[in-house]
Design a protein around this motif. Structure first.
Motif, mmCIF file in Angstrom:
data_model
loop_
_atom_site.group_PDB
_atom_site.id
_atom_site.type_symbol
_atom_site.label_atom_id
_atom_site.label_comp_id
_atom_site.label_asym_id
_atom_site.label_seq_id
_atom_site.Cartn_x
_atom_site.Cartn_y
_atom_site.Cartn_z
ATOM 1 N N THR A 227 -14.773 -39.397 44.505
ATOM 2 C CA THR A 227 -13.793 -37.722 44.533
ATOM 3 C C THR A 227 -14.574 -37.928 43.222
ATOM 4 O O THR A 227 -15.827 -36.276 43.155
ATOM 5 C CB THR A 227 -12.851 -37.375 44.269
ATOM 6 N N VAL A 228 -14.577 -38.549 42.015
ATOM 7 C CA VAL A 228 -15.409 -37.875 40.777
ATOM 8 C C VAL A 228 -17.194 -37.929 40.939
ATOM 9 O O VAL A 228 -17.214 -37.282 40.194
ATOM 10 C CB VAL A 228 -14.880 -39.093 40.255
ATOM 11 N N ASN A 229 -17.188 -38.856 41.806
ATOM 12 C CA ASN A 229 -18.787 -39.153 41.279
ATOM 13 C C ASN A 229 -19.262 -37.590 42.482
ATOM 14 O O ASN A 229 -20.299 -36.952 42.063
ATOM 15 C CB ASN A 229 -19.277 -39.939 42.794
ATOM 16 N N LEU A 230 -18.580 -37.228 43.327
ATOM 17 C CA LEU A 230 -18.641 -35.942 44.164
ATOM 18 C C LEU A 230 -18.585 -34.635 43.466
ATOM 19 O O LEU A 230 -19.975 -33.840 43.578
ATOM 20 C CB LEU A 230 -17.907 -35.656 45.576
ATOM 21 N N ILE A 231 -17.622 -34.714 42.559
ATOM 22 C CA ILE A 231 -17.605 -33.067 41.498
ATOM 23 C C ILE A 231 -18.443 -33.335 40.589
ATOM 24 O O ILE A 231 -19.161 -31.665 40.156
ATOM 25 C CB ILE A 231 -15.884 -33.830 40.981
ATOM 26 N N ASP A 232 -19.431 -34.299 40.048
ATOM 27 C CA ASP A 232 -20.093 -33.792 38.884
ATOM 28 C C ASP A 232 -21.343 -33.414 40.190
ATOM 29 O O ASP A 232 -21.997 -33.329 39.211
ATOM 30 C CB ASP A 232 -20.050 -35.514 38.481
ATOM 31 N N ARG A 233 -21.321 -35.153 40.485
ATOM 32 C CA ARG A 233 -23.265 -33.995 41.387
ATOM 33 C C ARG A 233 -23.513 -32.979 41.864
ATOM 34 O O ARG A 233 -23.698 -32.334 41.723
ATOM 35 C CB ARG A 233 -22.964 -35.635 43.052
ATOM 36 N N PHE A 234 -21.788 -32.684 42.427
ATOM 37 C CA PHE A 234 -22.260 -30.412 42.765
ATOM 38 C C PHE A 234 -22.170 -29.937 41.078
ATOM 39 O O PHE A 234 -22.917 -28.792 41.613
ATOM 40 C CB PHE A 234 -20.728 -30.583 43.296
ATOM 41 N N LEU A 235 -21.885 -30.094 40.611
ATOM 42 C CA LEU A 235 -21.546 -29.126 39.589
ATOM 43 C C LEU A 235 -22.980 -29.410 38.279
ATOM 44 O O LEU A 235 -22.950 -28.359 37.799
ATOM 45 C CB LEU A 235 -20.390 -30.307 38.067
#
Length: 424
Positions: A227-235
């Motif tokens: 979840t955290v990885n997806l958030i950072d990569r999207f932002l």
């Protein structure tokens, strides 16, 4: 009877005391007030006794007194508690005795060609022999200790070779691939500078909240880290306004659940947990945006996959595991920790947890081999984790601390911070 001085085989003084040895002659010492040496006998040597045994004894005593207290040496001292003290006292006696001796002593000459070795042994004081024997024993025991303390690299997969789920035949290749791909799946530690409406503090608030959501939904650990990885990569790729940041968070968790979980929470669960700030349509629209922006790439090596492998190398128990994950989740909240690759974060968390539990630095050859990180390489990251631990209870965001202060996680957050790691 004739004079004893005219008998070349035997000359004895009245105050005869102890043995001395010059070359092939056996010389006996006399008392503290000797009469002048007999110099008219042609076979008496005139050089002064070098007292090599005294100098050697003093050196042995100094070596013994200043010897580092290793485990074997400590065991030997426990077995012989008065050994060093007795040796020291005897050395002082010998020092006083030799200080009163000068020049040659009154002596007698005895031909002892066949007993030279025995005489030499008799000449050395018993406490000198005891000291030398004790030092030899310590050296031998410390050599054995060095052999025992050699930290061989263990084969951590040998015990699970029969379990097909451990894929022992391919495990090294899998983690070699993870190490190569972890940098490509990580984000720039400065990506937040390109976000005009959000900042690091807002990201920290979002992730701290998602950690609590993850805990309430009883999701798998893999889900949280993805979840955290997806958030950072999207932002890093998309500009997001402030009011939609929470929507990015819940959508990322929904996608991570679909990838990792067996039983997936439905969309309405995430709408409800966000206090109905967003509709079902909002979540599904954001889901489309995220998967397209990330090009459907969800197979990335997160911190979790490295944690499982490195904990196995560290031969962890539950306490070490809970504390290691406590440090990792503290790092998830901190934006500045994005500059460390996932493998280093995992290794540093385990290293910090080991120091926290044992109260001293430790990093085995096995851990170094499987993590590819030395102790020195982990210190910077580890020290940052210690500072996070110090302020975890009193910080504004305490979600991780509350989670790991429960019995379920072994009260890991209540451990005393390893402040000794902060010493340079």
């Amino acid at each position: 009877m004739g004079s004893k001085e005219n008998n070349p085989a035997l000359v004895r003084p009245s105050n005869y005391q102890g043995p001395r040895m010059w070359g092939s002659k056996f010389v006996k010492e006399v008392g503290p007030n000797p009469r002048p040496a007999l110099r008219d006998v042609h076979n008496i040597t005139t050089r002064e006794c070098p007292r090599k045994d005294v100098a050697e004894c003093k050196k042995n005593v100094q070596d013994l007194q200043h010897r580092p207290v290793t485990r074997r040496f400590a065991q030997l001292l426990q077995q012989h508690p008065k050994a060093v003290q007795d040796v020291d006292q005897e050395a002082k006696k010998l020092s006083l005795y030799t200080s009163n001796s000068s020049g040659l002593v009154d002596c007698e000459i005895i031909d002892v060609e066949n007993i030279e070795d025995e005489a030499c042994d008799a000449h050395v004081p018993m406490f000198v022999k005891h000291t030398e024997a004790m030092l030899d024993e310590i050296d031998r025991m410390e050599e054995d200790e060095n052999l025992e303390d050699e930290d061989p690299i263990m084969d951590i997969d040998s015990s699970s070779s029969k379990d097909p789920l451990n894929v022992v035949e391919y495990i090294d290749d899998i983690y070699a691939h993870y190490r190569k791909s972890e940098n490509s799946s990580s984000v720039s530690p400065s990506y937040m500078a390109h976000q005009p409406d959000i900042n690091e503090k807002m990201r920290a608030i979002l992730i701290d909240w998602l950690i609590e959501v993850h805990y309430k939904f009883e999701l798998m650990d893999e889900t949280l880290f993805l979840t955290v990885n997806l958030i950072d990569r999207f932002l890093e790729r998309q500009t997001v306004i402030r009011k939609k940041l929470q929507l990015v968070g819940v959508t990322a968790m929904l996608l991570a659940c679909k990838y990792e979980e067996v039983s997936v929470p439905i969309v309405e669960d995430f709408v409800l947990i966000s206090d109905k700030a967003y509709s079902r349509k909002d979540v599904l629209d954001m889901e489309k945006s995220m998967v397209n922006s990330l090009q459907f790439n969800f197979s990335v090596p997160t911190v979790y996959v490295f944690m499982r492998r490195f904990l196995k190398a560290a031969q962890s128990d539950k306490n070490l595991e809970f504390l290691s994950f406590f440090f990792i989740e503290l790092c998830l909240v901190e934006y500045e920790m994005l500059r460390f690759p996932p493998s280093m974060l995992a290794a540093a968390a385990i290293y910090t947890a080991q120091g926290t539990l044992s109260r001293f630095k430790q990093w085995s050859q096995t851990s170094e081999w499987y993590t590819n990180y030395s102790e020195d390489e982990l210190l910077e990251c580890s020290r940052m984790m210690v500072t996070f631990h110090q302020k975890a209870e009193t910080a504004k965001l305490t979600g991780v601390h509350r989670k790991y202060s429960t019995r379920k996680f072994g009260y890991a957050a209540k451990a005393q911070p390893a402040e000794f790691l902060l010493d340079h």
